[in-house]
Design an enzyme around this catalytic site. Structure first.
Site, PDB file in Angstrom:
ATOM      1  CB  CYS A  11      68.592  37.096  12.384  1.00 20.33           C
ATOM      2  SG  CYS A  11      68.388  38.884  12.337  1.00 20.33           S
ATOM      3  CB  CYS A  14      68.713  40.457   8.746  1.00 26.36           C
ATOM      4  SG  CYS A  14      69.647  40.832  10.246  1.00 26.36           S
TER       5      CYS A  14
END
Length: 78
Positions: A11, A14
């Site tokens: 994501c 991240c």
């Protein structure tokens, strides 16, 4: 050499954590390797229940937070 692992499914948070970790390690002049772990079974083996997670030298040091580069730097100094 410092081993940095980013735990998450890929994501935006991240990805940003990975970038911040790279910036922190570079600023400190560390020799490091960075690995992104996206497999949920592997993520759970670190004890991480909320992503993104940050692992330094095999130890989970943060989970569920998007740390700034300065915050990662302080963790890398320990």
């Amino acid at each position: 050499m410092v081993t940095i692992q980013i735990l998450g499914t890929g994501c935006q948070k991240c990805t940003e954590l990975a970038n911040n970790a790279e910036q922190a390690a570079t600023k400190l002049g560390l020799e490091y390797s960075l690995e992104k772990i996206t497999d949920l079974n592997q993520i759970v083996t670190f004890g991480c229940m909320t992503t993104p997670g940050l692992v330094i030298n095999g130890q989970l040091v943060s989970q569920g937070k998007l740390l700034k580069a300065e915050q990662v730097q302080s963790l890398l100094k320990k």
